[in-house]
Design a protein around this motif. Structure first.
Motif: not given
Length: 156
Positions: A9-19, A21-22, A24-36
């Motif tokens: 949870a948390g982070g700016t839209r730019a942070d979340i987009d970056s995370w 992308n990272l 996805n690039a590493r094929h990590i599928n067990n993280i949900t990014f909720f944002g604020y």
């Protein structure tokens, strides 16, 4: 830890987009990014968690970090994995439901998280200590201290 589901949870839209992308690039599928999240939703997420992560990268930022999020996590009554930082050092000797890790030691975070998940019931049993300590650092206690320092304690 592919068998573990992470929610961030948390982070700016730019942070979340970056995370995203990272991940996805590493094929990590067990993280949900909720944002604020509004406070009530963040609290619900915290209470649903098996463990809360109080991370901090090593270096200068660790010495200037605020402990406020730590007290919020303690108040949840959920076990916490926390970075050993100068500001939290005095709480390491407490009987808290906290597993500490050294942020400058490679692999220590993963070991602490694994330990917290493996020993969750044991650590959760100490959660009353977490809640008790957190009450000493509530917003009300902090506000009273500030008002007293400014000799405005007549408001309480």
């Amino acid at each position: 830890m592919p068998a573990t589901q992470f929610g961030l949870a948390g982070g700016t839209r730019a942070d979340i987009d970056s995370w995203v992308n990272l991940a996805n690039a590493r094929h990590i599928n067990n993280i949900t990014f909720f944002g604020y999240l509004p406070q009530d939703e963040a609290i619900a997420l915290q209470r649903a968690a098996d463990v809360l992560l109080m991370t901090r990268a090593p270096g200068h930022r660790a010495s200037i970090s605020s402990p406020l999020k730590f007290f919020e996590y303690l108040a949840s009554g959920v076990p916490v994995v926390a970075a050993e930082t100068p500001v939290l050092e005095r709480f390491k000797q407490s009987e808290l439901g906290v597993v500490w890790y050294k942020p400058d030691e490679y692999g220590d975070f993963l070991n602490a998280l694994s330990s917290a998940l493996d020993r969750n019931a044991e650590i959760r049993a100490k959660s009353q200590h977490n809640i008790s300590l957190a009450t000493n650092y509530s917003w009300e206690v902090r506000q009273k201290s500030i008002f007293k320092a400014f000799e405005l304690d007549q408001f309480f």
